[in-house]
Write a protein that holds these residues in place. Sequence first.
Motif, PDB file in Angstrom:
ATOM      1  N   GLY A 151      47.583  42.647  31.941  1.00  0.00           N
ATOM      2  CA  GLY A 151      46.776  43.222  30.823  1.00  0.00           C
ATOM      3  C   GLY A 151      45.563  44.119  31.020  1.00  0.00           C
ATOM      4  O   GLY A 151      45.396  44.356  31.844  1.00  0.00           O
ATOM      5  N   CYS A 152      45.030  44.631  30.014  1.00  0.00           N
ATOM      6  CA  CYS A 152      44.156  45.801  30.028  1.00  0.00           C
ATOM      7  C   CYS A 152      42.720  45.199  30.250  1.00  0.00           C
ATOM      8  O   CYS A 152      42.013  45.758  30.526  1.00  0.00           O
ATOM      9  CB  CYS A 152      44.169  46.448  28.685  1.00  0.00           C
ATOM     10  SG  CYS A 152      43.810  45.673  26.979  1.00  0.00           S
ATOM     11  N   ASP A 153      42.533  44.006  29.997  1.00  0.00           N
ATOM     12  CA  ASP A 153      41.497  43.103  30.274  1.00  0.00           C
ATOM     13  C   ASP A 153      41.491  42.316  31.540  1.00  0.00           C
ATOM     14  O   ASP A 153      40.736  41.183  31.593  1.00  0.00           O
ATOM     15  CB  ASP A 153      40.923  42.419  29.334  1.00  0.00           C
ATOM     16  CG  ASP A 153      41.828  41.352  28.821  1.00  0.00           C
ATOM     17  OD1 ASP A 153      43.066  41.240  29.196  1.00  0.00           O
ATOM     18  OD2 ASP A 153      41.657  40.295  28.017  1.00  0.00           O
ATOM     19  N   VAL A 154      42.308  42.817  32.435  1.00  0.00           N
ATOM     20  CA  VAL A 154      42.446  41.940  33.720  1.00  0.00           C
ATOM     21  C   VAL A 154      41.298  41.968  34.602  1.00  0.00           C
ATOM     22  O   VAL A 154      40.567  42.887  34.507  1.00  0.00           O
ATOM     23  CB  VAL A 154      43.666  42.512  34.403  1.00  0.00           C
ATOM     24  CG1 VAL A 154      43.362  43.782  34.937  1.00  0.00           C
ATOM     25  CG2 VAL A 154      43.850  41.588  35.876  1.00  0.00           C
ATOM     26  N   LYS A 155      40.992  40.611  35.306  1.00  0.00           N
ATOM     27  CA  LYS A 155      39.500  40.545  36.109  1.00  0.00           C
ATOM     28  C   LYS A 155      39.827  41.160  37.350  1.00  0.00           C
ATOM     29  O   LYS A 155      38.649  41.904  37.554  1.00  0.00           O
ATOM     30  CB  LYS A 155      39.359  39.229  36.259  1.00  0.00           C
ATOM     31  CG  LYS A 155      38.936  38.578  34.957  1.00  0.00           C
ATOM     32  CD  LYS A 155      38.461  37.159  35.170  1.00  0.00           C
ATOM     33  CE  LYS A 155      38.041  36.387  33.718  1.00  0.00           C
ATOM     34  NZ  LYS A 155      37.815  34.774  33.941  1.00  0.00           N
ATOM     35  N   ASN A 156      40.866  41.554  37.857  1.00  0.00           N
ATOM     36  CA  ASN A 156      41.135  41.937  39.134  1.00  0.00           C
ATOM     37  C   ASN A 156      42.473  42.797  39.099  1.00  0.00           C
ATOM     38  O   ASN A 156      43.277  42.301  39.377  1.00  0.00           O
ATOM     39  CB  ASN A 156      41.092  41.081  40.164  1.00  0.00           C
ATOM     40  CG  ASN A 156      40.979  41.589  41.740  1.00  0.00           C
ATOM     41  OD1 ASN A 156      41.581  42.761  41.887  1.00  0.00           O
ATOM     42  ND2 ASN A 156      40.091  41.019  42.455  1.00  0.00           N
ATOM     43  N   GLU A 157      42.221  44.085  38.784  1.00  0.00           N
ATOM     44  CA  GLU A 157      43.266  44.909  38.552  1.00  0.00           C
ATOM     45  C   GLU A 157      43.988  45.432  39.670  1.00  0.00           C
ATOM     46  O   GLU A 157      45.136  45.168  39.765  1.00  0.00           O
ATOM     47  CB  GLU A 157      42.803  46.214  37.777  1.00  0.00           C
ATOM     48  CG  GLU A 157      43.996  47.204  37.511  1.00  0.00           C
ATOM     49  CD  GLU A 157      43.471  48.554  36.615  1.00  0.00           C
ATOM     50  OE1 GLU A 157      44.526  49.211  36.279  1.00  0.00           O
ATOM     51  OE2 GLU A 157      42.431  48.413  36.281  1.00  0.00           O
TER      52      GLU A 157
END
Length: 208
Positions: A151-157
């Motif tokens: 997802g675009c709002d992932v906490k740890n990309e």
Amino acid sequence: MDHDQVSQARLADSSTGPKGNPASLPIDGRSSIYMLFAKLFSAMESSRDSQNPIRFLSRYDSSACNIKESSIWTAIGQTPWSTPASPWYHMFNGFPFQALRKAAELEEYTLTDFGTWCAMESPVRDALTVFAQGKDDEKDPLLNPAHLMVGCDVKNEDIANAFADWMIREDGGQEVVTGFKKNGYDLYSGAPKGLDPLATVNGYMKPQ
């Protein structure tokens, strides 16, 4: 790799019914799922007022299997869940295992996912016949591909992308997926090869 949606595994559905096969569905495996449902519909309509009506149990849980079942009915021009619901359409609100057990108990036809079928106890499987089994084929209507999305709002990309990279590696996640078994059955097929993992059309992978 930057990830949008990648195919990671594919599971197929199975059309099953009672051993007695009151709808006289063909068991040679050559009929399409649409032909089977059309023949089943005709048999259920013909028997609806009889002492032993033929019925279909729907796993009415909004799962991928339930959505697949609904798409097959609508493809042949039927919406048995509409108000008032068809008397032969048994809307069962329960978990997958409960639904398959109930179909076997009541001798009703149903659509189940292959994972549930594989994990089910032998007496239940022995009471049912598989009339159609999905195949690892893009065009098979019983194929249910699973996808992984970052997802675009992932906490740890970085970690999320690293996991997605591992998931599609043949010596990583794909080895785990294709090696997973239940009661001796290979449950999943791996992600299709030679496809652009970022390009999807209607939920299916688009060839390069």
